[in-house]
Enzyme design. Structure first.
Site, PDB file in Angstrom:
ATOM      1  N   TYR A 172       0.826  -1.219   0.000  1.00  0.00           N
ATOM      2  CA  TYR A 172       0.000   0.000   0.000  1.00  0.00           C
ATOM      3  C   TYR A 172       0.857   1.264   0.000  1.00  0.00           C
ATOM      4  O   TYR A 172       0.379   2.356  -0.278  1.00  0.00           O
ATOM      5  CB  TYR A 172      -0.949   0.035   1.202  1.00  0.00           C
ATOM      6  CG  TYR A 172      -2.028  -1.031   1.175  1.00  0.00           C
ATOM      7  CD1 TYR A 172      -2.192  -1.874   0.094  1.00  0.00           C
ATOM      8  CD2 TYR A 172      -2.900  -1.184   2.246  1.00  0.00           C
ATOM      9  CE1 TYR A 172      -3.160  -2.855   0.071  1.00  0.00           C
ATOM     10  CE2 TYR A 172      -3.885  -2.159   2.231  1.00  0.00           C
ATOM     11  CZ  TYR A 172      -4.014  -2.997   1.146  1.00  0.00           C
ATOM     12  OH  TYR A 172      -4.982  -3.960   1.128  1.00  0.00           O
ATOM     13  N   LYS A 197       3.079 -15.399   2.511  1.00  0.00           N
ATOM     14  CA  LYS A 197       2.985 -16.119   1.236  1.00  0.00           C
ATOM     15  C   LYS A 197       4.409 -16.463   0.841  1.00  0.00           C
ATOM     16  O   LYS A 197       4.909 -16.057  -0.224  1.00  0.00           O
ATOM     17  CB  LYS A 197       2.274 -15.206   0.208  1.00  0.00           C
ATOM     18  CG  LYS A 197       1.921 -15.866  -1.103  1.00  0.00           C
ATOM     19  CD  LYS A 197       0.762 -16.829  -1.017  1.00  0.00           C
ATOM     20  CE  LYS A 197       0.540 -17.495  -2.361  1.00  0.00           C
ATOM     21  NZ  LYS A 197      -0.351 -18.655  -2.291  1.00  0.00           N
ATOM     22  N   ASP A 227      -3.403 -18.073   1.811  1.00  0.00           N
ATOM     23  CA  ASP A 227      -4.574 -18.706   1.179  1.00  0.00           C
ATOM     24  C   ASP A 227      -5.173 -19.752   2.111  1.00  0.00           C
ATOM     25  O   ASP A 227      -6.395 -19.855   2.257  1.00  0.00           O
ATOM     26  CB  ASP A 227      -4.217 -19.291  -0.193  1.00  0.00           C
ATOM     27  CG  ASP A 227      -2.818 -19.877  -0.269  1.00  0.00           C
ATOM     28  OD1 ASP A 227      -2.073 -19.774   0.725  1.00  0.00           O
ATOM     29  OD2 ASP A 227      -2.472 -20.452  -1.306  1.00  0.00           O
ATOM     30  N   ASP A 268      -5.379  -6.521   6.052  1.00  0.00           N
ATOM     31  CA  ASP A 268      -6.562  -5.775   5.624  1.00  0.00           C
ATOM     32  C   ASP A 268      -7.675  -6.763   5.259  1.00  0.00           C
ATOM     33  O   ASP A 268      -8.821  -6.672   5.721  1.00  0.00           O
ATOM     34  CB  ASP A 268      -6.169  -4.920   4.405  1.00  0.00           C
ATOM     35  CG  ASP A 268      -7.252  -3.960   3.983  1.00  0.00           C
ATOM     36  OD1 ASP A 268      -8.259  -3.852   4.691  1.00  0.00           O
ATOM     37  OD2 ASP A 268      -7.081  -3.326   2.923  1.00  0.00           O
ATOM     38  N   ASP A 286     -11.062  -8.213   7.771  1.00  0.00           N
ATOM     39  CA  ASP A 286     -12.457  -8.033   7.360  1.00  0.00           C
ATOM     40  C   ASP A 286     -13.186  -9.378   7.343  1.00  0.00           C
ATOM     41  O   ASP A 286     -14.343  -9.473   7.742  1.00  0.00           O
ATOM     42  CB  ASP A 286     -12.544  -7.390   5.971  1.00  0.00           C
ATOM     43  CG  ASP A 286     -12.647  -5.884   6.066  1.00  0.00           C
ATOM     44  OD1 ASP A 286     -12.272  -5.336   7.130  1.00  0.00           O
ATOM     45  OD2 ASP A 286     -13.095  -5.241   5.095  1.00  0.00           O
TER      46      ASP A 286
END
Ligand code: NAD
Length: 356
Positions: free
Chosen positions: A143, A192, A224, A248, A252
């Site tokens: 980001y 990852k 994942d 992020d 959620d």
């Protein structure tokens, strides 16, 4: 009597209503635990745009930096949606986080036994409830990396880059280990590492720091798989630590399986300041000014402030227990399927204060 200066960023929509609820609860808990709070409001978001033409006035930044801690409601709403990007209320959130150096985002996702029926997962999956603390890195990664447009092999292309320094990883990983130490002493680091170099450095540093925290059980999980495990068996998690983008998305997902956005608090911390505390939901313009909003996420954010900013764990516990009692007694706001008997924002706040 201990004294704390709290900056209040009420913001827009339901922000003022829910922040006022949290202030009432803090005052009540302060009387019981001999704590004195002074509250100073500062403008942010749409309210600041209306008053002085910008979403994050200099005075607000200065005031927050001079406060012992900051409580935020929410910003934004349709009135300001058509303004250019740099003048949008949401821009103020990134600005205040940067100004306060907030690199850690703590987002608990807890399923309250009384709210099991609100959880979208099957009853047997959540039979034991779950109580997860997500520690998300907040100021690094993709980001904030180099980005842009360029002419590529197939014409126009866009790119975003992820980079993480050792310093950025070390400081967030340490926060996560310390957090796990105060809870059930189990840490899952999510990355990852089968694909990304940043994840391989992340994983290496987690293992290095683990040597200093032998009392904490640590494991790695690919992102994942983590996305699947959160809905397959959420009670396996205690503390999760992960990068900005993975955090992020996963936070959620985790909030959704608690079933109620109006319940979830958060804390954003730095090494230097005592942090900023806010509900995870937005300004809910659809119910603003109607005394309908659920104040619990903001009240629990105030409890996190007592714990993380001021180390007042007894006062923090008193708030958390009061919320538990109120929910167990069957009291609900409209978002918690309160139906005809739904309590208003003010009534729910009264109930929490009665149960402190
Ligand atoms: P939202 O979280 O404001 O609302 C989503 C839905 O949840 C709405 O139906 C709302 O009524 C309900 N809801 C949210 N909080 C509630 C509460 N405490 N009690 C009862 N119901 C509640 O998300 P949105 O509608 O996507 O966004 C509205 C505005 O908020 C936008 O301008 C958005 O940019 C902004 N926003 C701000 C923040 C923040 O300030 N941190 C975060 C997210 C969105």
């Amino acid at each position: 009597m201990k004294q704390y200066k709290i900056g209040l960023l009420r913001g827009d929509g339901i922000g003022p209503e829910i922040v006022d609820s949290a202030v009432r609860v803090l005052k009540a808990v302060g009387e019981k635990f001999d704590l004195s709070f002074t509250f100073t409001p500062y403008l942010i978001g749409g309210a600041a745009i209306d008053a002085c033409g910008q979403p994050l006035p200099e005075e607000t930044v200065k005031g927050c930096l001079a406060s012992d801690s900051v409580l935020l409601g929410a910003v934004g709403g349709p009135k300001w949606d058509t303004l250019p990007g740099h003048l949008r209320p949401e821009k103020a959130l990134l600005g205040i986080r940067a100004a306060m150096g907030l690199f850690t985002n703590l987002r608990p996702a807890k399923l309250y036994p009384a709210l099991k029926d609100d959880c979208p997962l099957r009853a047997d999956i959540v039979a034991n409830g779950f109580d997860i603390m997500i520690v998300r890195e907040l100021t690094g990664g993709i980001y904030f990396g180099e980005r842009g447009y360029r002419e590529g092999k197939y014409g126009e292309e866009a790119y975003d880059t992820e980079s993480y320094s050792r310093m950025e990883i070390e400081r967030i990983v340490r926060v996560a280990f310390e957090t796990a130490r105060k809870r059930r002493k189990k840490l899952t680091s999510i990355d990852k590492a089968n694909v990304l170099e940043t994840s391989r450095l992340w994983r290496k540093i987690v293992h290095e720091i683990a040597a200093e925290y032998t009392d904490v059980e640590v494991s790695d999980m690919l992102v994942d798989n983590a996305a699947m495990q959160l809905v397959k068996n959420p009670s396996q998690f205690d503390v999760i630590v992960t990068s900005n983008m993975f955090g992020d998305i996963l936070s959620d997902e985790a909030s959704q399986i608690t079933g109620s956005i109006g319940m979830l608090p958060s804390a954003s911390l730095s090494g230097e300041t005592r942090g900023l505390y806010e509900p995870i939901h937005g300004s809910a313009p659809d119910i603003a000014g109607q005394n309908k909003a659920n104040p619990i996420a903001t009240v629990l954010s105030a409890a996190m402030m007592l714990l993380y900013a001021f180390n007042e764990s007894a006062a923090a516990d008193a708030i958390v227990n009061a919320v538990d009692k109120v929910l167990n007694a069957g009291y609900r706001t409209a978002d918690l399927r309160g139906g005809e008997n739904a309590l208003s924002t003010v009534e729910m706040t009264d109930k929490i204060i009665e149960n402190l």
